[in-house]
Scaffold this motif. Structure first.
Motif, mmCIF file in Angstrom:
data_model
loop_
_atom_site.group_PDB
_atom_site.id
_atom_site.type_symbol
_atom_site.label_atom_id
_atom_site.label_comp_id
_atom_site.label_asym_id
_atom_site.label_seq_id
_atom_site.Cartn_x
_atom_site.Cartn_y
_atom_site.Cartn_z
ATOM 1 N N ASN A 68 0.806 -1.513 0.078
ATOM 2 C CA ASN A 68 -0.465 0.198 -0.201
ATOM 3 C C ASN A 68 0.952 1.459 -0.283
ATOM 4 O O ASN A 68 1.881 1.164 1.027
ATOM 5 C CB ASN A 68 -0.359 -0.077 1.262
ATOM 6 C CG ASN A 68 -2.159 1.519 1.395
ATOM 7 O OD1 ASN A 68 -2.117 1.678 0.644
ATOM 8 N ND2 ASN A 68 -1.586 1.718 2.641
ATOM 9 N N ILE A 69 0.522 2.449 -0.629
ATOM 10 C CA ILE A 69 1.447 3.061 -1.117
ATOM 11 C C ILE A 69 0.352 4.795 -0.892
ATOM 12 O O ILE A 69 -0.143 4.672 -1.947
ATOM 13 C CB ILE A 69 2.649 3.473 -2.316
ATOM 14 C CG1 ILE A 69 2.878 2.286 -2.687
ATOM 15 C CG2 ILE A 69 2.916 4.852 -2.499
ATOM 16 C CD1 ILE A 69 4.018 2.191 -3.673
ATOM 17 N N GLU A 70 0.812 5.136 0.475
ATOM 18 C CA GLU A 70 0.091 6.307 0.737
ATOM 19 C C GLU A 70 0.761 7.836 0.593
ATOM 20 O O GLU A 70 2.011 7.779 -0.168
ATOM 21 C CB GLU A 70 -0.431 6.764 1.742
ATOM 22 C CG GLU A 70 -0.602 5.519 2.788
ATOM 23 C CD GLU A 70 -0.837 6.206 4.348
ATOM 24 O OE1 GLU A 70 -1.900 5.183 4.828
ATOM 25 O OE2 GLU A 70 0.144 6.713 4.591
ATOM 26 N N GLY A 71 0.244 8.680 -0.298
ATOM 27 C CA GLY A 71 0.287 9.800 -0.161
ATOM 28 C C GLY A 71 -0.495 11.295 -1.123
ATOM 29 O O GLY A 71 -1.622 10.703 -1.643
ATOM 30 N N TYR A 72 -0.084 12.337 -1.647
ATOM 31 C CA TYR A 72 -0.364 13.303 -1.993
ATOM 32 C C TYR A 72 -0.389 12.821 -4.187
ATOM 33 O O TYR A 72 0.546 13.072 -4.130
ATOM 34 C CB TYR A 72 -0.010 14.612 -1.669
ATOM 35 C CG TYR A 72 -1.172 15.222 -2.289
ATOM 36 C CD1 TYR A 72 -1.918 15.662 -1.996
ATOM 37 C CD2 TYR A 72 -0.011 16.973 -3.667
ATOM 38 C CE1 TYR A 72 -2.764 17.020 -2.865
ATOM 39 C CE2 TYR A 72 -0.936 17.140 -4.558
ATOM 40 C CZ TYR A 72 -2.202 17.892 -3.298
ATOM 41 O OH TYR A 72 -3.034 18.918 -4.176
ATOM 42 N N ALA A 87 -0.107 -2.685 -4.803
ATOM 43 C CA ALA A 87 -1.874 -3.728 -4.214
ATOM 44 C C ALA A 87 -2.695 -2.436 -4.309
ATOM 45 O O ALA A 87 -3.974 -2.346 -4.481
ATOM 46 C CB ALA A 87 -2.177 -4.260 -3.939
ATOM 47 N N GLN A 88 -2.498 -1.812 -3.719
ATOM 48 C CA GLN A 88 -3.470 -0.383 -2.929
ATOM 49 C C GLN A 88 -2.191 1.127 -3.432
ATOM 50 O O GLN A 88 -1.726 1.066 -2.902
ATOM 51 C CB GLN A 88 -3.610 -0.641 -2.159
ATOM 52 C CG GLN A 88 -4.683 0.776 -1.283
ATOM 53 C CD GLN A 88 -5.217 -0.074 -0.108
ATOM 54 O OE1 GLN A 88 -7.014 -0.349 -0.021
ATOM 55 N NE2 GLN A 88 -4.758 0.026 1.090
ATOM 56 N N ALA A 89 -3.028 2.922 -3.660
ATOM 57 C CA ALA A 89 -2.272 3.514 -3.267
ATOM 58 C C ALA A 89 -3.864 4.161 -2.263
ATOM 59 O O ALA A 89 -5.145 4.399 -2.455
ATOM 60 C CB ALA A 89 -2.763 4.684 -4.641
ATOM 61 N N THR A 90 -3.286 4.656 -1.188
ATOM 62 C CA THR A 90 -4.544 5.680 -0.345
ATOM 63 C C THR A 90 -4.192 7.074 -0.738
ATOM 64 O O THR A 90 -2.663 8.002 -0.376
ATOM 65 C CB THR A 90 -3.924 4.983 1.134
ATOM 66 O OG1 THR A 90 -4.754 3.600 0.795
ATOM 67 C CG2 THR A 90 -4.732 6.648 1.513
ATOM 68 N N LEU A 91 -5.044 7.785 -1.471
ATOM 69 C CA LEU A 91 -4.252 9.311 -1.664
ATOM 70 C C LEU A 91 -5.314 10.192 -0.072
ATOM 71 O O LEU A 91 -6.141 10.011 0.993
ATOM 72 C CB LEU A 91 -5.716 9.592 -2.586
ATOM 73 C CG LEU A 91 -5.846 8.660 -4.056
ATOM 74 C CD1 LEU A 91 -6.391 9.587 -4.960
ATOM 75 C CD2 LEU A 91 -4.204 8.604 -4.427
ATOM 76 N N VAL A 92 -3.745 10.653 -0.486
ATOM 77 C CA VAL A 92 -4.092 11.172 0.685
ATOM 78 C C VAL A 92 -3.756 12.864 0.952
ATOM 79 O O VAL A 92 -2.965 13.744 -0.339
ATOM 80 C CB VAL A 92 -2.681 11.194 2.083
ATOM 81 C CG1 VAL A 92 -3.268 12.384 3.612
ATOM 82 C CG2 VAL A 92 -3.303 9.110 2.599
ATOM 83 N N PRO A 93 -5.125 13.746 0.969
ATOM 84 C CA PRO A 93 -4.516 15.865 0.737
ATOM 85 C C PRO A 93 -3.787 16.744 1.383
ATOM 86 O O PRO A 93 -4.268 17.424 2.098
ATOM 87 C CB PRO A 93 -6.258 15.941 0.996
ATOM 88 C CG PRO A 93 -6.646 15.418 2.278
ATOM 89 C CD PRO A 93 -6.179 13.734 2.011
ATOM 90 N N ASP A 94 -2.239 15.744 1.947
ATOM 91 C CA ASP A 94 -1.684 16.469 2.989
ATOM 92 C C ASP A 94 -0.568 16.770 1.326
ATOM 93 O O ASP A 94 0.242 16.071 0.763
ATOM 94 C CB ASP A 94 -1.173 15.846 3.417
ATOM 95 C CG ASP A 94 -0.084 14.282 2.676
ATOM 96 O OD1 ASP A 94 -0.677 13.799 2.031
ATOM 97 O OD2 ASP A 94 0.118 13.966 3.871
ATOM 98 N N PRO A 95 -0.449 18.693 1.520
ATOM 99 C CA PRO A 95 1.109 19.057 1.246
ATOM 100 C C PRO A 95 2.166 18.644 1.988
ATOM 101 O O PRO A 95 2.493 18.148 3.154
ATOM 102 C CB PRO A 95 0.788 20.251 0.951
ATOM 103 C CG PRO A 95 -0.404 21.037 2.387
ATOM 104 C CD PRO A 95 -1.500 19.326 2.285
ATOM 105 N N PRO A 96 3.142 19.262 0.541
ATOM 106 C CA PRO A 96 4.729 18.483 0.936
ATOM 107 C C PRO A 96 5.118 19.329 2.728
ATOM 108 O O PRO A 96 5.994 18.117 3.384
ATOM 109 C CB PRO A 96 5.425 19.371 0.007
ATOM 110 C CG PRO A 96 4.125 18.988 -1.149
ATOM 111 C CD PRO A 96 3.390 19.680 -0.871
ATOM 112 N N HIS A 97 4.569 20.016 2.846
ATOM 113 C CA HIS A 97 4.779 21.170 4.146
ATOM 114 C C HIS A 97 4.309 20.442 5.478
ATOM 115 O O HIS A 97 5.237 20.469 6.866
ATOM 116 C CB HIS A 97 4.928 22.116 4.388
ATOM 117 C CG HIS A 97 3.633 22.668 4.347
ATOM 118 N ND1 HIS A 97 3.073 23.155 3.477
ATOM 119 C CD2 HIS A 97 2.993 22.571 5.045
ATOM 120 C CE1 HIS A 97 2.043 23.233 2.827
ATOM 121 N NE2 HIS A 97 1.345 23.904 4.860
#
Length: 241
Positions: A68-72, A87-97
């Protein structure tokens, strides 16, 4: 069965503090699987303050459970998914900072954007999950994006658990039922630990997966990694079978 995905970001943080390759992130992932982890989660941030691009490329070839790879979902993240095909991509609304993920998607305002991103991820054969707050208004719009699952942002639950656990879990039970009625798979993550995990599972028995990193690695300092993974597995399996 609710699967336990172990987030190994903190292992990479320790390694990066001294340089070199100790602890070895890839070996820890393999050992975590051997010890009972049913998935491995990473969150490769643009500044590479923990998991690095080359870590992901190495892990994709050796993880045998669910990767599972999370990220913006910026261009860099989408390229990582294209190459790694997890297998899975988890979309997270966090900017880089930001230090850590601290809110879910506004699936109303970002519905069209997410729809395009999810369609691309599906082309790579990757299951998608959207990080989401326990607010009913975001769930029907989430369904319309085409996502396979949503991941409940559980920091508010964890923060209020010791004050009033019934009140803490109540909004999560409500949105979990809504997600199920919409045909959305259900994950959960953020600040889950050995104190609050079992109660969440008891109240939402149809959870597909929990992703746990910080608390699990902290517990491993005292209990050892193998024992800690088994302790977390037991919290999820006590009432199964």
């Amino acid at each position: 069965m609710t699967k336990l995905s172990v987030n190994i970001n903190k292992i990479a943080t320790i390694r990066n503090a001294r340089g070199g390759n100790n602890p070895d992130v890839v070996q820890v992932a393999l050992d975590a699987e051997k010890f009972g982890a049913q998935g491995i989660t990473v969150h490769p941030r643009p500044d590479e303050r923990h998991i690095r691009y080359d870590d992901v490329m190495k892990l994709k070839d050796v993880v045998t459970t669910e990767f599972n790879i999370e990220g913006y979902p910026d261009k860099r993240f989408m390229e990582i998914i294209r190459l790694a095909r997890p297998a899975q991509a988890t979309l997270v609304p966090d900017p880089p900072h930001v230090l850590t993920s601290n809110t879910g998607w506004d699936t109303i305002a970002h519905q069209e954007e997410l729809k395009d991103i999810i369609a691309e991820l599906h082309e790579y054969g990757t299951r998608t999950s959207i990080f989401i707050n326990p607010d009913k208004k975001y769930f029907e719009p989430a369904k319309l994006t085409g996502t396979d699952r949503v991941e409940l942002y559980t920091e508010p639950y964890a923060s209020n658990f010791h004050k009033n656990k019934q009140e803490a879990v109540k909004p999560y039970v409500e949105v979990a039922k809504m997600a199920s009625s919409l045909g959305l798979g259900l994950n959960a993550g953020h600040d889950l630990d050995l104190d609050n995990l079992r109660f969440l599972k008891e109240n939402i028995p149809f959870l597909d997966e929990v992703s746990i990193g910080h608390a699990l690695i902290c517990d491993a300092l005292y209990y050892g990694l193998e024992n800690t993974i088994q302790l977390y597995r037991r919290q999820l399996e006590m009432d199964e079978g």
